[in-house]
Scaffold this motif. Structure first.
Motif, mmCIF file in Angstrom:
data_model
loop_
_atom_site.group_PDB
_atom_site.id
_atom_site.type_symbol
_atom_site.label_atom_id
_atom_site.label_comp_id
_atom_site.label_asym_id
_atom_site.label_seq_id
_atom_site.Cartn_x
_atom_site.Cartn_y
_atom_site.Cartn_z
ATOM 1 N N LEU A 97 2.206 -0.596 5.072
ATOM 2 C CA LEU A 97 2.637 -1.614 4.105
ATOM 3 C C LEU A 97 1.461 -2.482 3.663
ATOM 4 C CD1 LEU A 97 6.040 -2.632 5.734
ATOM 5 C CD2 LEU A 97 5.737 -1.440 3.563
ATOM 6 N N ASP A 98 0.609 -2.839 4.625
ATOM 7 C CA ASP A 98 -0.575 -3.647 4.278
ATOM 8 C C ASP A 98 -1.456 -2.907 3.275
ATOM 9 O OD1 ASP A 98 0.173 -5.705 5.900
ATOM 10 O OD2 ASP A 98 -1.041 -5.069 7.617
ATOM 11 N N ARG A 99 -1.578 -1.611 3.505
ATOM 12 C CA ARG A 99 -2.432 -0.810 2.631
ATOM 13 C C ARG A 99 -1.820 -0.701 1.233
ATOM 14 N NH1 ARG A 99 -3.347 2.658 6.421
ATOM 15 N NH2 ARG A 99 -1.896 4.240 5.686
ATOM 16 N N ARG A 100 -0.496 -0.493 1.192
ATOM 17 C CA ARG A 100 0.172 -0.373 -0.111
ATOM 18 C C ARG A 100 0.022 -1.674 -0.906
ATOM 19 N NH1 ARG A 100 3.883 3.280 -1.704
ATOM 20 N NH2 ARG A 100 3.287 2.325 -3.663
ATOM 21 N N PHE A 101 0.110 -2.799 -0.215
ATOM 22 C CA PHE A 101 -0.047 -4.088 -0.902
ATOM 23 C C PHE A 101 -1.486 -4.237 -1.416
ATOM 24 C CE2 PHE A 101 -1.141 -8.668 -0.764
ATOM 25 C CZ PHE A 101 -0.294 -9.095 -1.775
ATOM 26 N N LYS A 121 7.563 4.120 20.089
ATOM 27 C CA LYS A 121 8.224 3.337 19.032
ATOM 28 C C LYS A 121 7.398 2.126 18.590
ATOM 29 C CE LYS A 121 11.509 0.900 22.013
ATOM 30 N NZ LYS A 121 12.939 0.714 22.307
ATOM 31 N N LYS A 122 6.630 1.551 19.533
ATOM 32 C CA LYS A 122 5.790 0.404 19.166
ATOM 33 C C LYS A 122 4.675 0.877 18.203
ATOM 34 C CE LYS A 122 3.239 -3.381 21.309
ATOM 35 N NZ LYS A 122 1.829 -3.055 21.309
ATOM 36 N N GLU A 123 4.155 2.051 18.515
ATOM 37 C CA GLU A 123 3.088 2.631 17.697
ATOM 38 C C GLU A 123 3.591 2.921 16.267
ATOM 39 O OE1 GLU A 123 1.211 5.786 19.886
ATOM 40 O OE2 GLU A 123 0.412 6.631 18.031
ATOM 41 N N VAL A 124 4.828 3.412 16.179
ATOM 42 C CA VAL A 124 5.410 3.693 14.861
ATOM 43 C C VAL A 124 5.520 2.397 14.065
ATOM 44 C CG1 VAL A 124 7.535 4.419 13.666
ATOM 45 C CG2 VAL A 124 6.646 5.773 15.573
ATOM 46 N N LEU A 125 5.964 1.349 14.736
ATOM 47 C CA LEU A 125 6.106 0.057 14.067
ATOM 48 C C LEU A 125 4.741 -0.439 13.552
ATOM 49 C CD1 LEU A 125 8.455 -1.942 13.501
ATOM 50 C CD2 LEU A 125 7.720 -3.203 15.512
ATOM 51 N N GLU A 126 3.712 -0.259 14.373
ATOM 52 C CA GLU A 126 2.360 -0.667 13.956
ATOM 53 C C GLU A 126 1.871 0.171 12.771
ATOM 54 O OE1 GLU A 126 0.925 -2.048 18.418
ATOM 55 O OE2 GLU A 126 0.162 -0.174 17.568
ATOM 56 N N ASP A 127 2.168 1.465 12.818
ATOM 57 C CA ASP A 127 1.763 2.351 11.715
ATOM 58 C C ASP A 127 2.443 1.949 10.411
ATOM 59 O OD1 ASP A 127 0.150 3.811 13.354
ATOM 60 O OD2 ASP A 127 1.579 5.444 13.676
ATOM 61 N N VAL A 128 3.716 1.608 10.502
ATOM 62 C CA VAL A 128 4.464 1.204 9.301
ATOM 63 C C VAL A 128 3.888 -0.100 8.756
ATOM 64 C CG1 VAL A 128 6.738 0.492 8.427
ATOM 65 C CG2 VAL A 128 6.560 2.411 10.010
ATOM 66 N N CYS A 129 3.557 -1.005 9.667
ATOM 67 C CA CYS A 129 2.967 -2.290 9.258
ATOM 68 C C CYS A 129 1.632 -2.054 8.528
ATOM 69 C CB CYS A 129 2.775 -3.175 10.486
ATOM 70 S SG CYS A 129 2.144 -4.795 10.080
ATOM 71 N N SER A 130 0.776 -1.190 9.094
ATOM 72 C CA SER A 130 -0.517 -0.884 8.452
ATOM 73 C C SER A 130 -0.301 -0.224 7.098
ATOM 74 C CB SER A 130 -1.344 0.082 9.296
ATOM 75 O OG SER A 130 -1.589 -0.473 10.531
ATOM 76 N N GLU A 186 9.263 -6.869 -8.287
ATOM 77 C CA GLU A 186 9.822 -5.532 -8.524
ATOM 78 C C GLU A 186 8.983 -4.475 -7.812
ATOM 79 O OE1 GLU A 186 9.249 -7.752 -10.887
ATOM 80 O OE2 GLU A 186 11.231 -8.201 -11.683
ATOM 81 N N ASN A 187 7.659 -4.611 -7.896
ATOM 82 C CA ASN A 187 6.790 -3.621 -7.239
ATOM 83 C C ASN A 187 6.880 -3.726 -5.720
ATOM 84 O OD1 ASN A 187 5.933 -2.426 -9.550
ATOM 85 N ND2 ASN A 187 4.066 -3.619 -9.741
ATOM 86 N N PHE A 188 7.010 -4.951 -5.218
ATOM 87 C CA PHE A 188 7.142 -5.119 -3.760
ATOM 88 C C PHE A 188 8.419 -4.422 -3.283
ATOM 89 C CE2 PHE A 188 4.939 -9.538 -4.202
ATOM 90 C CZ PHE A 188 3.731 -8.898 -4.379
ATOM 91 N N GLN A 189 9.490 -4.628 -4.049
ATOM 92 C CA GLN A 189 10.766 -4.001 -3.695
ATOM 93 C C GLN A 189 10.649 -2.480 -3.746
ATOM 94 O OE1 GLN A 189 13.536 -4.762 -2.453
ATOM 95 N NE2 GLN A 189 13.472 -6.980 -2.463
ATOM 96 N N ALA A 190 9.911 -1.998 -4.758
ATOM 97 C CA ALA A 190 9.755 -0.539 -4.897
ATOM 98 C C ALA A 190 9.038 0.035 -3.672
ATOM 99 C CB ALA A 190 8.975 -0.229 -6.166
ATOM 100 N N ILE A 191 8.037 -0.687 -3.174
ATOM 101 C CA ILE A 191 7.302 -0.210 -1.988
ATOM 102 C C ILE A 191 8.253 -0.130 -0.801
ATOM 103 C CG2 ILE A 191 5.511 -0.818 -0.304
ATOM 104 C CD1 ILE A 191 3.892 -1.989 -2.610
ATOM 105 N N ARG A 238 -13.680 0.284 5.232
ATOM 106 C CA ARG A 238 -14.289 -0.791 4.452
ATOM 107 C C ARG A 238 -13.231 -1.498 3.590
ATOM 108 N NH1 ARG A 238 -18.874 1.268 0.726
ATOM 109 N NH2 ARG A 238 -20.059 1.592 2.589
ATOM 110 N N ASP A 239 -12.129 -0.777 3.311
ATOM 111 C CA ASP A 239 -11.137 -1.297 2.381
ATOM 112 C C ASP A 239 -10.017 -2.100 3.040
ATOM 113 O OD1 ASP A 239 -12.548 0.199 0.525
ATOM 114 O OD2 ASP A 239 -11.381 1.975 1.006
ATOM 115 N N GLY A 240 -10.017 -2.258 4.328
ATOM 116 C CA GLY A 240 -8.932 -2.999 4.953
ATOM 117 C C GLY A 240 -8.871 -2.715 6.441
#
Lengths: 80, 502
Positions: free
Chosen positions: B42-46, B31-40, B57-62, A39-41
């Motif tokens: 990052l999206d979640r952290r944002f 390797k494609k799956e790893v790239l997708e996982d990293v992308c997800s 500063e926070n974006f850089q920290a992530i 639900r969150d993303g």
């Protein structure tokens, strides 16, 4: 999961490290993954141990316990 | 897309590009799956960043926390890396697997299956429930419910026999159509009562017992959020709306002065236009020592209030000024925005002067509860040193065509996430800031207020307030950081005006 790992003293792990490790474990058939809508993303990916993963874990734990015991014995001077 | 989002997207894309490049040196099938996982990831952290945390500063920290891009290839194909580094990586691999299993099966899974209400945060031991549930209607709950008992477990309740021997603090709940509960403290969705201030989601259940309808309402006070005790239940009986109209939802009824006005929405507005009369006894520094329901409850040397005191100190300054947003005159402390006139009383107890300051929060203003009292002890040696936060305001002008417009205020919220276009958060009669007019070239209709992309600069107060533009349900809204004295003097986190594009 990463947050908890990062709190473990002496275990230096970067957030990104977990994904190639999990990918390798999947390739080796030790871990399986599945996605579920969130639900969150974007959909969330979940990981679980396979049967052979559980067996490998048990073996590794036993091996780890053995190493710890051996090191302790060396430190205490039990082995001469 | 906001300027912060644009910055984030460019940082994320650059990092993913580096990871992709590093992975191109190996031939692993995943390797494609790893790239997708990293992308997800990052999206979640944002997505987890609150709007005021969306800084470069926070974006850089992530990105830094993710680790070097070269790690991905080395961890995915450790055979390809030198032996000396491989040994430590192998250790990491085993430790990662062991920790993964411990965390997933020993910590996370038991947590996930043992709670019906999802706990999303626990900072310094405080429980915060998930409260952002979509509204689901429940026609059965709509109406007035009056408290009849307070029990440990719902099956302890027996109609006609009161378990709870003291006074009931919760007098009633009035569930309104659309998810509001009268009084503004709670909202509801089917099966849950939500409190966005205390961040609690309380389960409610309706039961028919001996021909009467009862509502069992989980009571999540500080005993739950701070002391982690199992919540008790209020038992409420369905009654007519008329029968609860004259009493406050919680606590004892306030003695509302005849000079105060009660508006149609239930808000009490006190008379605040009093002439200044000096009170030499009140002048000086006062430090909070307790918060009590009644003046006579206070015992010097004992703090009966178990939480953290919000008002830490109060400086009563010359000519009716204070260090807060209050003004004062003899016997009264006035708040021009909240429109409250609180009585203060100074008492000498065992040779020490104490001030009892009537605390008129939303419980009084909206819920008509009898105010409690801050007890403040005179601190004669403490000098008042005014300190102000001053922001950097000399930013170069960067255009943002999206912002040039007239924006009309529609709400005032604690956080950006709190805004709901269908339910106004601000319960006051009117919003202080009515509109903002952004002109081209970084100007506004106020000479002291200019702007550059993402920021509104106030040359009078020396503040730089962020603005964030969002599309919500087809309308364009601006979230404008409101940097009042609460921010510049008292160091509090700014709240947000929500303005709609005209």
């Amino acid at each position: 999961m990463v947050q908890t790992l990062k709190k473990s003293q002496g275990l230096k792990i970067r957030e990104g490290n977990i994904y190639p490790i999990l990918a390798r474990l999947q390739t080796d058939g030790l871990v399986a993954s599945y996605s579920e809508a969130s639900r969150d993303g974007p959909p969330r990916k979940y990981f679980k141990l396979t049967e052979s993963g559980e067996k490998r874990l048990a073996d590794m734990n036993a091996h780890w316990d053995q190493i710890i015991e051996s090191i302790q014995n060396i430190r205490k001077g039990t082995y001469k | 897309m906001t300027s912060e989002s644009k910055t984030w997207e460019s940082l994320k894309t650059e990092y993913l590009h580096q990871v992709e490049k590093a992975l191109s040196s190996i031939k692993h099938p995943r390797k494609k799956e790893v790239l997708e996982d990293v992308c997800s990831h990052l999206d979640r952290r944002f997505a987890e960043l609150k709007s005021d945390e969306q800084t470069w500063e926070n974006f850089q920290a992530i990105i830094t926390e993710m680790g070097p891009a070269s790690d991905y290839a080395e961890l995915l194909e450790p055979e390809a890396i030198p032996v000396s580094r491989g040994a430590s990586r192998k250790y990491l691999l085993y430790a990662g697997l062991a920790a993964f299993v411990i965390i997933t099966f020993v910590i996370l899974l038991p947590m996930m299956i043992s709670r019906k209400v999802q706990i999303i945060a626990s900072e310094q031991g405080r429980i915060e429930d998930k409260i952002d549930y979509p509204f689901v209607n429940d026609p059965q709950v709509i109406g007035a419910w009056k408290s009849v008992d307070f029990v440990k477990k719902d099956n302890d309740f027996k109609p006609g026999r009161k378990n709870w021997k003291g006074e009931l603090f919760l007098n009633h709940l009035v569930f309104e159509e659309g998810g509001d509960i009268a009084g503004g403290l709670y909202t509801w969705t089917k099966g849950l009562v939500l409190n966005e201030h205390s961040k609690t989601a309380s389960i409610y259940e309706i039961k028919e017992i001996d021909g009467a309808t009862y509502l069992f309402f989980q009571w999540k006070s500080g005993d739950y959020t701070i002391r982690h005790q199992t919540p008790n239940y209020y038992v409420l009986k369905k009654v007519s709306l008329e029968s609860v109209k004259s009493e406050p939802m919680l606590g004892k009824k306030a003695d509302i002065p005849s000079t105060s006005t009660i508006y149609e929405n239930g808000r009490i507005v006190d008379k605040i236009d009093y002439p200044f009369v000096n009170d030499p006894e009140a002048l000086g520094a006062w430090q909070s020592v307790d918060f009590v329901e009644n003046i006579e409850d206070f015992e010097p040397g004992t703090k009966s209030f178990k939480g953290d005191l919000f008002l830490k100190e109060l400086f009563i300054l010359e000519n009716g000024r204070t260090n807060w947003a209050f003004t004062w005159t003899k016997g009264l402390i006035l708040h021009a925005v909240d429109k409250t006139a609180s009585k203060y009383l100074i008492k000498d107890i065992d040779g020490t002067k104490y001030m009892f300051f009537e605390w008129k929060s939303g419980d009084y203003v909206f819920r008509h509860m009898k105010p409690s009292y801050y007890v403040l002890k005179k601190a004669p040696d403490k000098p008042y040193v005014e300190s102000r936060t001053v922001d950097k305001i000399d930013y170069p002008f960067i255009d943002d065509p999206e912002v040039v417009a007239t924006w009309k205020s529609v709400d005032f919220v604690d956080t950006v996430e709190q805004f709901n276009p269908d339910r106004r958060h601000w319960k006051g009669s009117e919003l202080f800031l009515k509109e903002l007019v952004f002109l081209s070239g970084g100007k506004t209709t106020n000479s002291w207020r200019t702007w550059t992309i993402g920021l509104v600069l106030d040359s009078n107060n020396k503040t730089a307030s962020r603005y964030i533009i969002k599309e919500i349900n087809g309308s364009t809204y601006m979230f404008f950081e409101w940097k009042s004295g609460d921010y510049t003097i008292r160091g509090m986190k700014p709240k947000y005006y929500v303005l709609k594009k005209d």
